[in-house]
Design an enzyme around this catalytic site. Structure first.
Site, PDB file in Angstrom:
ATOM      1  CD  GLU A 116     -26.957 -47.024 -85.965  1.00 40.24           C
ATOM      2  OE1 GLU A 116     -25.799 -47.562 -85.025  1.00 40.24           O
ATOM      3  OE2 GLU A 116     -26.534 -45.223 -86.081  1.00 40.24           O
ATOM      4  CG  HIS A 140     -32.302 -45.620 -83.115  1.00 47.71           C
ATOM      5  ND1 HIS A 140     -31.781 -45.346 -81.976  1.00 47.71           N
ATOM      6  CD2 HIS A 140     -31.298 -45.281 -84.338  1.00 47.71           C
ATOM      7  CE1 HIS A 140     -31.650 -44.094 -82.708  1.00 47.71           C
ATOM      8  NE2 HIS A 140     -31.550 -44.172 -83.549  1.00 47.71           N
ATOM      9  CG  HIS A 142     -33.124 -40.158 -84.642  1.00 48.53           C
ATOM     10  ND1 HIS A 142     -33.058 -39.646 -85.405  1.00 48.53           N
ATOM     11  CD2 HIS A 142     -33.405 -41.222 -84.219  1.00 48.53           C
ATOM     12  CE1 HIS A 142     -31.767 -40.621 -86.022  1.00 48.53           C
ATOM     13  NE2 HIS A 142     -31.676 -41.739 -84.843  1.00 48.53           N
ATOM     14  CD  GLU A 170     -47.303 -45.132 -68.190  1.00 50.73           C
ATOM     15  OE1 GLU A 170     -47.469 -44.091 -68.651  1.00 50.73           O
ATOM     16  OE2 GLU A 170     -48.269 -46.225 -67.942  1.00 50.73           O
ATOM     17  CG  HIS A 211     -28.457 -40.905 -82.862  1.00 52.00           C
ATOM     18  ND1 HIS A 211     -27.428 -41.114 -83.078  1.00 52.00           N
ATOM     19  CD2 HIS A 211     -29.579 -41.407 -83.401  1.00 52.00           C
ATOM     20  CE1 HIS A 211     -27.328 -41.527 -84.589  1.00 52.00           C
ATOM     21  NE2 HIS A 211     -29.500 -41.556 -84.393  1.00 52.00           N
TER      22      HIS A 211
HETATM   23  O1  2HA Z   1     -31.067 -45.015 -90.099  1.00 53.31           O
HETATM   24  O2  2HA Z   1     -31.118 -43.239 -87.039  1.00 53.31           O
HETATM   25  O3  2HA Z   1     -28.647 -44.293 -85.611  1.00 53.31           O
HETATM   26  C1  2HA Z   1     -30.523 -43.587 -89.678  1.00 53.31           C
HETATM   27  C2  2HA Z   1     -31.304 -43.565 -88.000  1.00 53.31           C
HETATM   28  C3  2HA Z   1     -28.929 -44.348 -87.638  1.00 53.31           C
HETATM   29 ZN    ZN Z   2     -30.453 -42.724 -85.655  1.00 52.50          ZN
END
Ligand code: 2HA
Ligand code: ZN
Length: 275
Positions: A116, A140, A142, A170, A211
């Site tokens: 990414e 980022h 998950h 909050e 995602h």
């Molecule tokens: O690295 O999270 O979006 C794997 C991910 C791709």
């Molecule tokens: Zn991801």
């Protein structure tokens, strides 16, 4: 001193490990990047290796030309970052045009920056501009409950922001500008990077439907805290929706307006619609 004893590296490792412990980084899921300060570059420089091999980023970020970043690796596991940082993370330098990078430290067993990287760098470019260089972290993850909500809530900024604000007092103070939503898109490329960085012009948080979540912030504490706060409020909403389709009571638009006054934040009126 070792490279891994430098404070920005320690902060990065701790944040990656915290994310792993929260359960947001199954297998190679998620990625983290930090735009280094001059003093970070100076402290790390003695550990840099010579490397004349430049690789295309896959997009162009002229606003970041010549900058250095600490990044997680493509296919590397957050679970391993604290145990084996030398192989799991790396320092990269961008060329003057912001079109190519080279690896100066890390990925000892081989590897390349996160898949990414285009999204991370395009988000950094926007945030550097709109915050006058204050923001340095893009994260980022998950996040389980946020992902679950993308199957049941309309994929709109207004709905996600309002529903998550309502789940904890909050929240509007922690993310007053709201949350943007990117519909499902193929990850890893320039298109999703463009869509996400557009949202980063006005938000610090962007949901990727089915995602995960992107968060941006000044430092590791604020960015991890933001991710944690959004995911926690998503967890509360998942619990509420699992108990009942109808809330008996909640925080109302006028309550948010009072909160905004007392906490000195601006809450855009478009999130304070009557239901
Ligand atoms: O690295 O999270 O979006 C794997 C991910 C791709
Ligand atoms: Zn991801």
């Amino acid at each position: 001193m070792e490279m891994t004893e430098i404070s920005f590296i320690k902060g990065f490792i701790r944040m990656a490990d915290d994310g792993w412990k929260r359960g947001w980084h199954e297998r190679n899921g998620g990625n983290l990047s930090y735009r280094m300060k001059d003093e970070d570059v100076a402290a790390a420089r003695p550990f840099f290796k010579k490397n004349e091999t430049w690789t295309d980023i896959g997009t162009s970020v002229p606003g970041l030309g010549g900058e250095f970043f600490l990044v997680t690796g493509s296919g590397k596991y957050f679970r391993n970052v604290s145990l084996n940082p030398e192989d799991s993370i790396a320092v990269i330098e961008l060329d003057e045009k912001g079109e190519r990078y080279r690896i100066l430290w890390g990925f000892e067993g081989g590897g390349r920056p996160t898949s990414e990287l285009p999204s991370h760098l395009m988000n950094h470019e926007v945030k550097k501009r709109v915050t006058d260089g204050k923001y340095r972290v893009i994260y980022h993850a998950h996040t389980t409950n946020v992902i679950a909500l993308t199957f049941v809530l309309p994929l709109s900024d207004e709905v996600f922001t309002r529903e998550l604000w309502e789940m904890a007092t909050e929240c509007p103070v922690v993310f007053p500008s709201g949350i943007g939503v990117v519909p499902w898109m193929v990850p890893g490329g320039r298109d999703i990077a463009v869509a996400t960085s557009k949202l980063m012009e006005k938000y610090d948080v962007a949901v990727w439907a089915h995602h995960g979540l992107f968060a941006a912030g000044e430092d590791f504490d604020l960015t991890f805290g933001l991710m944690h706060t959004v995911e926690k409020s998503a967890e509360i909403l998942v619990k509420v929706l699992s108990i009942t389709p109808h809330k008996l009571q909640t925080i109302k638009p006028d309550d948010f307006r009072s909160l905004a006054k007392d906490f000195n934040v601006t809450l855009p009126e478009r999130f304070l619609y009557e239901k």
